[in-house]
Design a protein around this motif. Structure first.
Motif, PDB file in Angstrom:
ATOM      1  N   PHE A   1       1.017  -1.203   0.186  1.00  0.00           N
ATOM      2  CA  PHE A   1       0.034   0.017  -0.102  1.00  0.00           C
ATOM      3  C   PHE A   1       0.928   1.162  -0.038  1.00  0.00           C
ATOM      4  N   ARG A   2       0.515   2.222  -0.904  1.00  0.00           N
ATOM      5  CA  ARG A   2       1.155   3.494  -0.700  1.00  0.00           C
ATOM      6  C   ARG A   2      -0.149   4.478  -0.694  1.00  0.00           C
ATOM      7  N   PHE A   3       0.161   5.644   0.326  1.00  0.00           N
ATOM      8  CA  PHE A   3      -0.620   6.426   0.593  1.00  0.00           C
ATOM      9  C   PHE A   3      -0.731   7.510  -0.235  1.00  0.00           C
ATOM     10  N   VAL A   4      -1.798   7.642  -1.364  1.00  0.00           N
ATOM     11  CA  VAL A   4      -1.535   8.580  -2.269  1.00  0.00           C
ATOM     12  C   VAL A   4      -3.058   9.317  -2.448  1.00  0.00           C
ATOM     13  N   PHE A   5      -3.200  10.630  -2.378  1.00  0.00           N
ATOM     14  CA  PHE A   5      -4.200  11.486  -2.742  1.00  0.00           C
ATOM     15  C   PHE A   5      -4.228  12.036  -4.134  1.00  0.00           C
ATOM     16  N   ASN A   6      -5.313  12.371  -4.645  1.00  0.00           N
ATOM     17  CA  ASN A   6      -5.314  12.956  -6.025  1.00  0.00           C
ATOM     18  C   ASN A   6      -6.849  14.046  -5.721  1.00  0.00           C
TER      19      ASN A   6
ATOM     20  N   ASP B   1      -1.114  13.190  -8.604  1.00  0.00           N
ATOM     21  CA  ASP B   1      -1.154  12.461  -7.461  1.00  0.00           C
ATOM     22  C   ASP B   1      -0.115  13.059  -6.350  1.00  0.00           C
TER      23      ASP B   1
ATOM     24  N   GLY C   1      -0.280  17.068   1.827  1.00  0.00           N
ATOM     25  CA  GLY C   1       0.260  15.775   2.369  1.00  0.00           C
ATOM     26  C   GLY C   1       0.592  16.117   3.790  1.00  0.00           C
ATOM     27  N   PHE C   2       1.394  14.827   4.374  1.00  0.00           N
ATOM     28  CA  PHE C   2       1.663  14.988   5.734  1.00  0.00           C
ATOM     29  C   PHE C   2       3.401  14.833   6.054  1.00  0.00           C
TER      30      PHE C   2
ATOM     31  N   PHE D   1      -0.984  10.143  12.098  1.00  0.00           N
ATOM     32  CA  PHE D   1      -0.903   9.792  10.750  1.00  0.00           C
ATOM     33  C   PHE D   1      -0.508   8.397  10.714  1.00  0.00           C
TER      34      PHE D   1
ATOM     35  N   ALA E   1      -1.669   6.103  12.345  1.00  0.00           N
ATOM     36  CA  ALA E   1      -2.871   5.245  12.701  1.00  0.00           C
ATOM     37  C   ALA E   1      -3.762   5.152  11.450  1.00  0.00           C
ATOM     38  N   ALA E   2      -3.630   6.310  10.774  1.00  0.00           N
ATOM     39  CA  ALA E   2      -4.540   6.438   9.657  1.00  0.00           C
ATOM     40  C   ALA E   2      -3.974   5.592   8.321  1.00  0.00           C
TER      41      ALA E   2
ATOM     42  N   GLU F   1      -4.497   1.868   9.293  1.00  0.00           N
ATOM     43  CA  GLU F   1      -5.967   1.405   8.839  1.00  0.00           C
ATOM     44  C   GLU F   1      -5.862   1.358   7.412  1.00  0.00           C
ATOM     45  N   GLU F   2      -5.472   2.186   6.634  1.00  0.00           N
ATOM     46  CA  GLU F   2      -5.516   2.087   5.183  1.00  0.00           C
ATOM     47  C   GLU F   2      -4.777   0.912   4.623  1.00  0.00           C
TER      48      GLU F   2
ATOM     49  N   THR G   1      -4.162  -3.468  11.618  1.00  0.00           N
ATOM     50  CA  THR G   1      -4.221  -1.940  11.974  1.00  0.00           C
ATOM     51  C   THR G   1      -3.197  -1.719  13.434  1.00  0.00           C
TER      52      THR G   1
END
Lengths: 432, 570
Positions: free
Chosen positions: B409-414, B430, B440-441, B467, B469-470, B473-474, B559
């Motif tokens: 998993f990689r935490f990526v927004f767009n 991205d 981002g964080f 961070f 924790a999130a 979970e993801e 988690t």
């Protein structure tokens, strides 16, 4: 999730880092513990455009150079408002005068502070921490670490650039666009990578899972805490981790209103965030807050841009004071507004001003001797010597330095400055 | 920490002897070997060893140095090198992005930013991974750039291929490694009467550990700063000015051949003016090297190019001076030790660094040998050793790399909205959350933003805990869904159970494997840690019904495991 404060201690984990490290108990300051809001006017404000008027001084290029001769309302003047001489222009910078008319009686202006550096990072380090180098956090971090530990997150940084130093375990950051909302409110929908169709959160535990997860993490934390003692850094790292996790849990459980006030994507300007500052302090979520005044004062190319920056800053500071008043916080809160430097007495070839190694500050609120100016500068913006105890300019005084000022703020909020600045005389001139 | 460097001097510094592979005076056990391997892998790659690698060191601890050689040939080590130097050069800032206009219309802001921010870092990565002398950082006659660079910058010839490739500037600029890159100088610009001094200080600070910012500057208001002649006179005659400017200005005078200011506004205005006349110089591809500016120092009354009292002609000779300066070797060693051991650079003393510095120089400026010397030192091996370095905080990019390695998993927004996606304009692209601060964080999780936050936070903070924790979970949700949708042999973690497996023996066995993978520990199925984890699994499963109950229970359990203190500290 309902967390007991210090519950990890109740579970038999390590004692506090302070005790482990053998640090001495801190002598109490004479002032009561107060809240602190640290406002950064970023970029180096030209103090002659506001707090340190020099109109008519031939050695200084003042804001009058920007007057529009065709607009009779666009005129600079020196007005004494609430006992404080100010450079005003009620056309270009009406909020400055309005601010002091409303709040000047509570404000002390500190002029002629010597910084001794001219780059932004070096000046920020000095003005905010009282050190040119070292492990001090900024004033808000230090105050939080000594008088704010009962709050879930003693120091909340809304500026994105707060200096936490050795006290990072007590500090939270909201992010430049309030990204903290995503972390606090896990129901916040955030789109995933382009083309993925993914919308976060992909998974969150059920509320019924929360206490089991918490218990699991506490057990893991206790096991980790058993490693403390042999190696000093291991001890501090484990303690910071457990401390941070406890405080994060508290922020989640007690910070619902705060999370609601964050709007992802909204810039953390002072005007936008003033209600949030009020909420943070009234709810007891934190003891100290740092935030940017808004805008950027680094006017190398065109110094006339200072007018807009001062207007923005004092619009925000005025909003902040209104919120603090509405929250019943004025009697227990100190507000410090400072920029890391001021600007050269003369303009450069482009019409801007470059960096200058002195600055001014404004301190308001509880314990402040309002309606006056302490310190001063010469007609070439050098610091004048002052009696640090009274703030009076006197030839027999000393050059008021950034560390004296930081020590004075720390003492004002109930912290013994000798712990952090043992060689610095305390600047008490702005104390009541 | 202060005892371990002399151990190097006693054992192998400059003598060609092998540094002991593992442990110190204590007996090396399989457990201690795994612990050391975990630490070393995290330090150089940002993620854990594989199960096979852990098995190898368990059986034979002396294989760690050969494993390290392999790890230091990996792209992950390259990213560590980039990250290390980003902390020093401060190039990874959002402020360096140039606009998506002209031939770059439709490109994302992130991709355009990377053209600038990554160039000096990519060059250094190439030098280190290609086993070239570290002095090439200031002497290389080539650079390394991404695909968009030749469209953005003029006179740049790049080898074909995706990603970062070796390239050369064809505008005649001297060979000076990062000192000749556009990326470094777009980060550090020089406006107005600065006359390249910010750039000069960047050189002194980053490469020589001799920042002028550390000094008090007693400026006197007696000097009329609007009078160029008076100012120049002061800088040459007044003691408090000469103290810095006698060396600062000659350094800066090398940089007048690099365009002083180039930003978003310059380019946007140029395109608004149709790239006509003088505006053409601010349209893509952008010229950055301006050889005709070499003598501009004369016009501004500063000093000729020079290097701390020695003559110098141009960027090429500047780079050569730096490479030969003992401070460069010492500063390099200081930076590497500081980064790898998370010790503030200014707390490391010269006597401590001297043995490593000598080894580094004797090795021909072999950066990988330097890394090996640091991470294989006995003081680095065990976090609980009284005299050792102790536990270190997992950096944001290491958290992301670890979680990706463990779960995929990689935490990526767009956040690009419909107008951007329809028109292809002003898209950000991205957002990898540990490489971004705007949305981002990165700095929230302990990293730097390269401009206002310039020092990393080497400990846990409440925001970082949130961070993680999130992220946990993801990542947990992702890996469970992905693994149970894949054949067992292709899974990241859950190869020993199926989505509906709730048999305690099987679950415990799987947890044993997960604990090996996550923490490098060998535990039995009835170990207290497995009891804890199974308890979490069982409680979560018992609250659920239906065919997905066990899978959901794994999400909850992972988690928790992904927030274990050993994920945040190593």
């Amino acid at each position: 999730m309902n967390s007991n404060r210090r519950s990890f201690l109740a579970g038999g984990a390590a004692v506090s880092a302070l005790a482990t490290l053998g640090l001495p108990r801190i002598a109490a300051s004479a002032s009561p513990a107060r809240k602190l809001v640290l406002v950064h006017a970023d970029g180096g404000w030209d103090v002659t455009v506001g707090l340190d008027p020099k109109l008519g001084v031939s050695t200084i290029d003042g804001p009058d150079l920007d007057e529009d001769p065709n607009n009779p309302e666009d005129r600079e003047s020196v007005e004494t408002i609430s006992g404080i001489p100010l450079a005003t222009n009620r056309f270009k910078r009406p909020q400055l005068a309005a601010f002091f008319e409303r709040w000047g009686a509570r404000a002390a202006v500190v002029n002629g502070l010597w910084v001794g550096a001219i780059s932004h990072p070096a000046c920020i380090q000095r003005v905010f921490t009282g050190q040119s180098a070292g492990s001090n956090g900024d004033m808000a971090a230090l105050a939080a670490a000594r008088v704010g530990l009962d709050a879930p997150v003693p120091y909340m940084d809304l500026s994105g650039a707060g200096i936490t130093g050795a006290y990072a375990a007590y500090a939270g950051r909201t992010g430049s666009a309030n990204q903290l909302e995503i972390l606090l409110d896990r129901d916040t929908n955030v789109p995933g990578p382009l083309g993925s169709g993914l919308v976060y959160p992909g998974f969150t535990p059920e509320p019924s899972d929360a206490s089991d997860l918490e218990g699991f993490l506490q057990a893991r934390g206790r096991r980790m805490a058993m490693r403390e003692g042999a190696n000093l850094r291991t001890t501090r790292q484990v303690d910071d981790l457990l401390e941070s996790r406890m405080r994060a849990d508290l922020l989640r459980s007690e910070g619902g209103g705060f999370a609601d006030s964050l709007q992802l994507g909204r810039q953390s300007t002072l005007v936008n965030m003033a209600p949030t500052v009020r909420d943070l302090l009234t709810s007891g979520l934190c003891q100290t807050v740092s935030i940017d005044a808004g805008g950027n004062f680094d006017t190398h190319q065109d110094n006339s841009d200072q007018h807009a920056q001062w207007e923005t800053a004092f619009t925000g500071i005025g909003a902040l004071m209104q919120e603090l008043e509405a929250g019943g916080l004025l009697s227990e809160t100190v507000v410090v507004v400072v920029s890391e430097m001021t600007r050269t007495p003369r303009r450069n070839a482009q019409g801007g001003k470059d960096h200058w190694s002195t600055t001014s500050a404004m301190v308001l609120g509880a314990g402040v001797s309002g309606g006056r100016v302490v310190g001063g500068s010469t007609d070439t913006l050098d610091s004048r010597p002052v009696d640090l105890q009274t703030g009076e300019v006197t030839a027999s005084g000393v050059t008021p330095r950034y560390d004296n000022f930081v020590a004075g703020v720390l003492e004002l909020v109930g912290v013994d400055p000798a712990e952090f600045l043992p060689s610095s005389e305390v600047y008490r001139g702005f104390h009541a | 920490m202060r005892r371990w460097l002399p151990l190097l001097a006693a054992v192998g510094c400059g003598s060609g002897e092998e540094v002991p592979a593992t442990g110190g005076p204590e007996e090396v056990t399989a457990e201690s070997a795994r612990t050391q391997a975990m630490r070393v892998s995290m330090a150089v790659r940002g993620h854990r060893p594989s199960l096979e690698e852990l098995d190898a060191v368990s059986e034979d601890p002396t294989v760690l140095p050969s494993l390290l050689e392999t790890w230091m040939a990996s792209p992950a080590f390259g990213e560590t090198i980039r990250h290390m130097h980003a902390d020093v050069l401060l190039t990874r800032t959002a402020r360096s992005a140039l606009p998506a206009v002209g031939p770059l219309a439709g490109e994302t802001r992130n991709d355009l930013s990377a053209v600038v921010t990554e160039e000096p870092l990519a060059l250094i990565e190439h030098i280190v991974l290609d086993d070239r002398p570290y002095t090439e950082v200031v002497t290389a006659d080539y650079t390394v750039v991404g695909e968009l660079a030749p469209t953005m910058f003029a006179d740049l010839s790049r080898e074909s291929g995706p990603g970062d490739q070796v390239a050369v500037y064809t505008d005649g600029r001297p060979a000076a490694g990062i000192l000749s890159t556009n990326g470094l100088w777009l980060r550090f610009q020089s406006a107005g009467q600065n006359y390249q001094r910010q750039r000069a200080n960047a050189i002194a600070s980053a490469l020589l550990c001799a920042s002028y910012d550390d000094r008090d500057i007693p400026i006197s208001g007696d000097i009329d700063l609007s009078d160029d002649e008076a100012l120049a006179n002061a800088l040459n005659t007044q003691a408090e000015c000469v103290a810095c400017h006698q060396t600062l200005d000659p350094l800066g005078s090398h940089l007048f051949t690099i365009r002083s200011v180039l930003n978003v506004n310059n380019v946007q205005i140029a395109y608004a003016n149709g790239c006509a006349g003088q505006a053409a110089a601010s349209c893509y591809p952008l010229p950055v090297y301006v050889p005709q500016g070499a003598d501009r120092w004369r016009r501004f009354g500063t000093r000729p190019p020079g290097y701390y009292g020695s003559e110098s002609d141009d960027l090429g000779t500047l780079g050569a001076h730096i490479a030969a300066d003992p401070r460069f070797a010492q500063c390099t060693v200081r930076r590497f030790v500081s980064y790898l051991t998370q010790t503030p650079a200014d707390e490391l003393t010269i006597p401590e660094l001297a043995p490593l510095q000598a080894r580094f120089v004797d090795s021909g400026f072999d950066a990988r040998d330097l890394v090996e010397a640091i991470v294989l030192d006995p003081a680095f091996a065990q976090p609980d050793d009284e005299d050792g370095i102790g536990l270190m905080a997992t950096r944001p990019f290491q958290l992301a790399a670890t979680v990706e390695d463990l779960t995929g998993f990689r935490f990526v927004f767009n956040f690009d909205g419909a107008p951007c996606r329809q028109n292809g304009t002003n898209c950000r692209g991205d957002i990898d959350v540990v490489y971004d601060d705007t949305l981002g964080f990165r700095s929230m999780a302990g990293g730097i933003d390269g401009f206002r936050v310039t020092r990393p936070t080497w400990t846990t903070t409440p925001t970082k805990a949130l961070f993680v924790a999130a992220l946990a979970e993801e990542a947990a949700g992702h890996v469970v869904d992905a693994d149970f949708a894949s054949p067992a042999a292709d899974r990241h973690l859950l190869g020993d159970v199926e989505a509906d497996t709730d048999d305690e023996t099987a679950v415990r066995a799987q947890l044993v494997t997960v604990h090996r993978r996550f923490f490098g520990i060998e535990v039995d199925a009835d170990n207290p840690e497995i009891d804890e984890a199974f308890g979490l699994f069982d409680a979560a499963r018992s609250r659920r019904s239906g065919p997905s109950a066990a899978a959901e229970a794994w999400k909850v359990t992972l988690t928790g495991l992904l927030q274990d203190p050993r994920i945040l500290l190593y």
